[in-house]
Enzyme design. Structure first.
Site, PDB file in Angstrom:
ATOM      1  N   MET A 136      45.524  33.318  46.714  1.00 52.46           N
ATOM      2  CA  MET A 136      44.054  33.142  47.749  1.00 52.46           C
ATOM      3  C   MET A 136      44.323  32.271  48.384  1.00 52.46           C
ATOM      4  SD  MET A 136      42.507  34.635  45.550  1.00 52.46           S
ATOM      5  CE  MET A 136      40.720  34.169  45.553  1.00 52.46           C
ATOM      6  N   ARG A 137      45.371  32.169  49.042  1.00 50.85           N
ATOM      7  CA  ARG A 137      45.398  31.472  50.295  1.00 50.85           C
ATOM      8  C   ARG A 137      45.837  32.790  51.642  1.00 50.85           C
ATOM      9  NH1 ARG A 137      45.011  26.129  49.331  1.00 50.85           N
ATOM     10  NH2 ARG A 137      45.387  25.954  47.370  1.00 50.85           N
ATOM     11  N   ASN A 158      48.497  43.754  50.962  1.00 44.35           N
ATOM     12  CA  ASN A 158      47.875  42.439  50.747  1.00 44.35           C
ATOM     13  C   ASN A 158      46.357  43.679  49.418  1.00 44.35           C
ATOM     14  OD1 ASN A 158      45.658  40.805  49.616  1.00 44.35           O
ATOM     15  ND2 ASN A 158      44.674  40.857  50.840  1.00 44.35           N
ATOM     16  N   HIS A 160      42.319  43.612  48.057  1.00 44.49           N
ATOM     17  CA  HIS A 160      41.352  43.481  48.495  1.00 44.49           C
ATOM     18  C   HIS A 160      40.012  43.972  47.473  1.00 44.49           C
ATOM     19  CE1 HIS A 160      38.361  41.047  50.789  1.00 44.49           C
ATOM     20  NE2 HIS A 160      37.409  41.790  50.447  1.00 44.49           N
TER      21      HIS A 160
HETATM   22  C1  GRF Z   1      42.530  41.494  42.195  1.00 41.25           C
HETATM   23  O1  GRF Z   1      41.258  41.822  42.127  1.00 41.25           O
HETATM   24  C2  GRF Z   1      42.958  40.742  44.054  1.00 41.25           C
HETATM   25  O2  GRF Z   1      42.285  42.201  44.540  1.00 41.25           O
HETATM   26  C3  GRF Z   1      42.441  39.894  44.705  1.00 41.25           C
HETATM   27  O3  GRF Z   1      42.105  38.639  43.239  1.00 41.25           O
HETATM   28  C4  GRF Z   1      42.678  39.759  42.137  1.00 41.25           C
HETATM   29  C5  GRF Z   1      43.784  39.353  41.645  1.00 41.25           C
HETATM   30  O4  GRF Z   1      44.003  39.871  40.393  1.00 41.25           O
HETATM   31  N1  GRF Z   1      42.775  39.959  45.559  1.00 41.25           N
HETATM   32  P1  GRF Z   1      45.628  39.487  38.990  1.00 41.25           P
HETATM   33  O5  GRF Z   1      45.461  38.353  39.776  1.00 41.25           O
HETATM   34  O6  GRF Z   1      45.808  40.276  40.147  1.00 41.25           O
HETATM   35  O7  GRF Z   1      45.203  40.106  37.800  1.00 41.25           O
END
Ligand code: GRF
Length: 260
Positions: A136-137, A158, A160
């Protein structure tokens, strides 16, 4: 026997995508191994899982570094501050400083965290691909240029939680529901300097039914993420993805194509 290619993963949370990638490495859908899992949060659930699997882990605590900097007005490690300032100056010189927060007090701890992140990633070299899986960065060009310097051969991917280019940002599934979309989905893309703007590799979609809650949408999306992400990583590792520069009405864009 030749050594397996290495894939690294950055996470902030539970890491269900990291697990899906590791699983696909184990059962041969991806011809590589997960060499490390890194996080910006010491409490990320994915770290415990990775340690249990014997995967190398590291943490760069972005939040703590920022709080320490705010309290002291400088970094405990003076060299770190100098390096981050150099990095910002360099991005300024090459016209990429627009990707940083405007205030120096915000940009400096962010780039300092990235200095530490790069140190960790250098320790892990060589690796084939860096996968962001719920990290989340935002990675600024300071990191992207070092880890993925060749724009036509990117090395950071990535996942998304929306059908890009719709709903970039942190809450793709929530935005899909709030907007009243009848279809939601997920996207795997290469990372460039922008937020969720890089070349799209793969997408999956699902129906949003009347009465679906935020949890329903997320559950449907995650199930598809766990198929899509390993598939895209597998294609990259097998050398089956390439980028083409394509001229379009408003400039050029890099598109991902599949090689047979
Ligand atoms: C997922 O929904 C991904 O698309 C988003 O963050 C979430 C991560 O889930 N970027 P996890 O930590 O892989 O369970």
């Amino acid at each position: 026997m030749s050594e397996k290619k290495k894939v690294g993963i950055l996470v902030s949370g539970h890491g269900s995508n990291a697990r899906a990638i590791a699983e696909a490495c184990r059962d041969g859908r991806i011809d590589a191994e997960v060499a490390f899992v890194g996080s910006d949060r010491p409490g990320a659930g994915a770290l415990n899982w990775a340690r249990g699997e014997g995967i190398d882990t590291f943490v760069v605590d972005y939040l703590k570094l920022k709080q320490d900097y705010r309290q002291r007005g400088r970094f405990a490690d003076r060299r770190l501050g100098d390096e981050a300032l150099d990095g910002i100056a360099r991005l300024n010189r090459i016209g990429l400083a627009g990707y940083l927060p405007k205030r120096l007090g915000d940009a400096l701890p962010l780039v300092a965290s990235e200095v530490l992140l790069i140190r960790e990633l250098r320790r892990q070299r060589p690796f084939e691909l860096l996968c962001l899986a719920g990290f989340m960065r935002i990675l600024t060009p300071y990191v992207v240029q070092r880890i993925s310097p060749d724009e036509l051969h990117p090395r950071i991917m990535n996942i998304h939680p929306a059908l890009l280019p719709s709903f970039p940002g942190t809450d793709g599934y929530g935005d899909t529901l709030r907007y009243g979309c009848r279809v939601g989905g997920c996207t795997v893309h290469y990372v460039d300097y922008g937020e969720d703007t890089g070349p799209i590799i793969g997408q999956r979609s699902f129906a949003v039914e009347p009465g679906d809650s935020a949890d329903d949408v997320r559950r449907k999306g995650l199930a598809l993420e766990h198929e899509l992400y390993p598939e895209c990583v597998g294609l990259h590792v097998a050398g089956r993805l390439a980028l083409r520069q394509v001229s379009q009405r408003n400039g050029t864009r890099r598109l991902c194509v599949f090689m047979s």
